[in-house]
Design an enzyme around this catalytic site. Structure first.
Site, PDB file in Angstrom:
ATOM      1  N   LYS A 189     -14.641 -31.204  -9.942  1.00 39.57           N
ATOM      2  CA  LYS A 189     -15.417 -31.940 -11.077  1.00 39.57           C
ATOM      3  C   LYS A 189     -15.492 -30.516 -12.453  1.00 39.57           C
ATOM      4  O   LYS A 189     -15.812 -29.431 -12.016  1.00 39.57           O
ATOM      5  CB  LYS A 189     -16.817 -31.902 -10.437  1.00 39.57           C
ATOM      6  CG  LYS A 189     -16.873 -33.192  -9.562  1.00 39.57           C
ATOM      7  CD  LYS A 189     -16.247 -34.474 -10.369  1.00 39.57           C
ATOM      8  CE  LYS A 189     -16.927 -35.840  -9.945  1.00 39.57           C
ATOM      9  NZ  LYS A 189     -16.058 -36.827 -10.546  1.00 39.57           N
ATOM     10  N   THR A 190     -15.283 -31.360 -13.366  1.00 34.45           N
ATOM     11  CA  THR A 190     -15.038 -30.404 -14.721  1.00 34.45           C
ATOM     12  C   THR A 190     -16.364 -30.483 -15.273  1.00 34.45           C
ATOM     13  O   THR A 190     -16.361 -29.594 -16.320  1.00 34.45           O
ATOM     14  CB  THR A 190     -13.857 -30.754 -15.780  1.00 34.45           C
ATOM     15  OG1 THR A 190     -14.066 -32.077 -15.980  1.00 34.45           O
ATOM     16  CG2 THR A 190     -12.586 -30.738 -14.720  1.00 34.45           C
ATOM     17  N   LYS A 191     -17.373 -31.467 -15.269  1.00 30.99           N
ATOM     18  CA  LYS A 191     -18.323 -31.590 -16.001  1.00 30.99           C
ATOM     19  C   LYS A 191     -19.194 -30.266 -16.097  1.00 30.99           C
ATOM     20  O   LYS A 191     -19.589 -30.075 -17.296  1.00 30.99           O
ATOM     21  CB  LYS A 191     -19.142 -32.681 -15.334  1.00 30.99           C
ATOM     22  CG  LYS A 191     -20.362 -33.481 -16.376  1.00 30.99           C
ATOM     23  CD  LYS A 191     -19.726 -33.796 -17.509  1.00 30.99           C
ATOM     24  CE  LYS A 191     -19.957 -35.389 -17.296  1.00 30.99           C
ATOM     25  NZ  LYS A 191     -18.992 -36.303 -18.570  1.00 30.99           N
ATOM     26  N   GLY A 355     -30.091   4.534   2.927  1.00 34.03           N
ATOM     27  CA  GLY A 355     -31.169   3.930   2.858  1.00 34.03           C
ATOM     28  C   GLY A 355     -32.362   4.713   2.377  1.00 34.03           C
ATOM     29  O   GLY A 355     -32.534   5.981   2.469  1.00 34.03           O
ATOM     30  N   CYS A 382     -25.521   9.973   4.002  1.00 36.50           N
ATOM     31  CA  CYS A 382     -26.819  10.355   3.433  1.00 36.50           C
ATOM     32  C   CYS A 382     -27.859  10.152   4.415  1.00 36.50           C
ATOM     33  O   CYS A 382     -28.142  10.884   5.196  1.00 36.50           O
ATOM     34  CB  CYS A 382     -27.076   9.427   2.058  1.00 36.50           C
ATOM     35  SG  CYS A 382     -28.112  10.327   0.751  1.00 36.50           S
ATOM     36  N   ARG A 463     -33.456  12.441  -2.013  1.00 38.81           N
ATOM     37  CA  ARG A 463     -34.445  13.564  -2.536  1.00 38.81           C
ATOM     38  C   ARG A 463     -34.603  14.286  -1.311  1.00 38.81           C
ATOM     39  O   ARG A 463     -35.232  15.389  -1.459  1.00 38.81           O
ATOM     40  CB  ARG A 463     -35.609  12.720  -2.539  1.00 38.81           C
ATOM     41  CG  ARG A 463     -35.953  11.817  -3.826  1.00 38.81           C
ATOM     42  CD  ARG A 463     -37.430  11.359  -3.875  1.00 38.81           C
ATOM     43  NE  ARG A 463     -37.197   9.867  -4.628  1.00 38.81           N
ATOM     44  CZ  ARG A 463     -37.061  10.056  -6.058  1.00 38.81           C
ATOM     45  NH1 ARG A 463     -37.135  11.299  -6.902  1.00 38.81           N
ATOM     46  NH2 ARG A 463     -37.148   8.875  -6.751  1.00 38.81           N
ATOM     47  N   HIS A 508     -22.207  10.558  -0.896  1.00 34.52           N
ATOM     48  CA  HIS A 508     -21.759   9.074  -0.877  1.00 34.52           C
ATOM     49  C   HIS A 508     -20.113   9.088  -0.981  1.00 34.52           C
ATOM     50  O   HIS A 508     -19.751   8.747  -2.151  1.00 34.52           O
ATOM     51  CB  HIS A 508     -22.290   8.169  -1.517  1.00 34.52           C
ATOM     52  CG  HIS A 508     -23.804   7.920  -1.284  1.00 34.52           C
ATOM     53  ND1 HIS A 508     -24.213   6.807  -0.294  1.00 34.52           N
ATOM     54  CD2 HIS A 508     -24.996   8.340  -1.816  1.00 34.52           C
ATOM     55  CE1 HIS A 508     -25.547   7.058  -0.060  1.00 34.52           C
ATOM     56  NE2 HIS A 508     -25.843   8.018  -0.873  1.00 34.52           N
ATOM     57  N   GLU A 510     -18.071   7.006  -0.238  1.00 31.40           N
ATOM     58  CA  GLU A 510     -17.580   5.466  -0.642  1.00 31.40           C
ATOM     59  C   GLU A 510     -17.499   5.456  -1.941  1.00 31.40           C
ATOM     60  O   GLU A 510     -16.589   4.205  -2.329  1.00 31.40           O
ATOM     61  CB  GLU A 510     -18.667   4.537   0.068  1.00 31.40           C
ATOM     62  CG  GLU A 510     -20.215   4.320  -0.544  1.00 31.40           C
ATOM     63  CD  GLU A 510     -21.137   5.456   0.122  1.00 31.40           C
ATOM     64  OE1 GLU A 510     -20.553   6.397   0.618  1.00 31.40           O
ATOM     65  OE2 GLU A 510     -22.351   4.985   0.090  1.00 31.40           O
TER      66      GLU A 510
END
Ligand code: GLN
Length: 560
Positions: A189-191, A355, A382, A463, A508, A510
């Site tokens: 659908k393009t609507k 976390g 961490c 921290r 980190h 990653e």
């Protein structure tokens, strides 16, 4: 050369891949020798996502200069292979903070502060600052949310004004929408797209190209319809089919001619496009062997976006080894309740990611113990390092009262403690130890062998740290500090001696991984996981003259 701007808005619904599309546009421009800067505009009122729950927002991506930013910046870095700064993420919170600070200082004495032009000027100013700072040929700007969101309005107004200011020929608007599929009639659908473009036009913005995300092939007739109703040339109506890997998106957009279209429309000084390396990489992704189960034990696993960079880094490392990775999302609280044996029994490697707060931490400590005792490769990121330290202190050093002050400030043996410079910090926003810091590697360690160098820069967001009062006793008991801050004060990496791969980092890694350049620590972790056989995995003895398959061995000397 004048800076050119590409503004990307979204319509119909969110989460259809605007960030990946922007990152892909950046990739295809860069592949033609055009320099790009990228920016995400987030209409929410937080100053940054650092204070939001990952459930609300997904991962907080940390830039090298310590910005806590939107996860889309991770896509930008991974696709375009650039390092962005905090200037690449502007929130409404930052806009208002800056304006109100100026107002209090008296910068606008006598004036009334208004959405137009104060708010819009602030937004435009920040976009132009990035253009100035980066000196890029093209600045690609993603507007967060979808057209029609109340809080997005000043941002749309600002990008509308930009066109007049910097010259029509220097601006290109891309609108990304979704074509829903109606199964009863089997049609797209393009609507909703038509409505969304209508809404965009009500702000004075006519898109120059429309990307139509769809789960099903988009016919020519559909493209024609979108072209007709939305007043966009048919070759600028580009289908964006859902694909098995996001890394295909730049190739798809290229194939549909978006690169040529942008070069033509913005009169860019482009070289010949060269996506050969990217294509080869994507092709390799399609021919990976097996599925290597890697457990990710975290507290926000219901929302995988909370760990998106970790997930991507694992995939990149898998790609390096020609190995498909099967991430098993395991809730730390479930490990707490049921114990690790049943939940982790098939994992060839375990990651405990970052976390905050106490929920799930006991499950993570149990996970670390399980990995250590069963010699399963473990990568702690961490918080994942901190629980590994607590576990080691409790069960190897026999300090039964060992803990982290984040979880229990009164614990008998605070082996993880708050960093001295954090003690006096009371504000929560943007006050952690953030961004890239140097780390010196200790020669002869696993970390040193993986990196193949003696100093690295890694991004941080924490921290707490390993308490130096316990560094020596932990080291003597086999938990070795293998990476330190240059002044030697802070333990950045710890590893368990004699274990196939048990390593935790205070930073980190990653965030630095790229699809074609796996992070050394993740790469070696996956290499070790590939060598791990779980019960029932033992291959049958080769009979007769059959050839024994040789596993691709991870290089241990850091060479890629
Ligand atoms: N909560 C821990 C700290 O602040 C760990 C942070 C993290 O995992 N990024 O030190």
């Amino acid at each position: 050369m004048t800076t050119k701007y590409i503004f990307v808005t979204g319509g119909v619904v969110s989460s259809v891949g605007k960030g990946v599309s922007v990152a892909s546009i950046g990739r295809i421009l860069k592949s033609r020798g055009i320099s790009v800067a990228v920016m995400k505009l987030d209409p929410y009122l937080n100053v940054d996502p650092g204070t939001m729950s990952p459930y609300q927002h997904g991962e907080v991506f940390v830039t090298k200069d310590g910005g806590e930013t939107d996860l889309d910046l991770g896509h930008y870095e991974r696709f375009i292979d650039i390092e962005v700064t905090r200037s690449s993420n502007l929130t409404a919170g930052q806009v208002y903070l800056s304006l109100i600070t100026k107002e209090r200082r008296g910068d606008f004495l006598g004036g009334t502060i208004q959405a137009v032009s104060h708010v819009t000027n602030e937004i435009k100013g920040r976009i132009r600052d990035l253009a100035e700072e980066s000196q890029a040929d093209v600045v690609v700007v993603e507007v967060g949310g979808t057209v029609g969101d109340i809080e997005g309005q000043p941002f749309l107004e600002a990008i509308r004004q930009m066109r007049n200011e910097v010259g029509r020929e220097n601006v290109f608007y891309v609108h990304l929408t979704l074509l829903p599929y109606i199964s009863a009639t089997g049609e797209l659908k393009t609507k909703p797209t038509q409505h969304s473009v209508k809404e965009l036009r009500s702000f004075g913005i006519q898109p120059d190209a429309i990307l139509c995300r769809s789960d099903y092939p988009v016919s020519d007739a559909i493209r024609e319809k979108v072209s007709l109703f939305c007043d966009v040339p048919k070759d600028a109506v580009i289908p964006l089919l859902t694909v098995d890997t996001i890394y295909k998106v730049p190739l798809i957009l290229e194939d549909w001619g978006l690169g040529d279209l942008l070069v033509r429309a913005l009169e860019l000084n482009a070289g010949r496009r060269d996506m050969r390396d990217w294509s080869a990489m994507v092709e390799m992704m399609g021919s990976l062997k097996g599925k290597l189960p890697i457990a990710l034990v975290g507290k926000y696993v219901e929302l995988q976006d909370s760990y998106i960079s970790v997930k991507e880094a694992l995939k990149h490392a898998g790609l390096y080894h020609g190995q498909e990775i099967d991430v098993q999302w395991i809730h730390a609280e479930e490990v707490e309740e049921k114990g690790p044996d049943s939940l982790l029994s098939s994992a060839c490697g375990i990651v405990v990611p970052g976390g905050f707060g106490s929920r799930g931490v006991d499950g993570m400590i149990k996970t670390a113990r399980y990995a250590r005792e069963n010699r399963i490769p473990y990568l702690g990121l961490c918080l994942g390092l901190q629980v590994m330290v607590v576990e080691y202190a409790r069960n190897v050093l026999n300090l039964k009262g060992a803990g982290s002050c984040e979880i229990d400030p009164e614990c008998e043996d605070p082996v993880v403690d708050i960093m001295p410079e954090q003690r006096s910090v009371t504000d929560k926003g943007g006050t952690m130890r953030l961004g890239a810091y140097p780390c010196r590697l200790v020669e002869g360690t696993l970390a040193h062998r993986a990196y193949g160098t003696l100093e690295v820069y890694e991004r941080h967001r924490h921290r707490f740290e390993l308490n130096n009062a316990y560094r020596e006793s932990l080291g003597n008991a086999g938990l070795r500090a293998s990476g330190l801050s240059p002044d030697g004060r802070l333990v950045e990496i710890s590893e368990v001696e004699g274990h196939p791969y048990m390593l935790g980092v205070q930073f980190h890694p990653e965030f630095l991984s790229r699809p074609n350049r796996a992070h050394p620590l993740v790469r070696e972790f996956i290499g070790a996981a590939m060598e791990t056989l779980r019960e029932g995995d033992q291959p049958s003895l080769p009979l007769g003259q059959e050839e024994v398959p040789v596993r691709h061995q991870a290089s241990a000397d850091g060479e890629e």
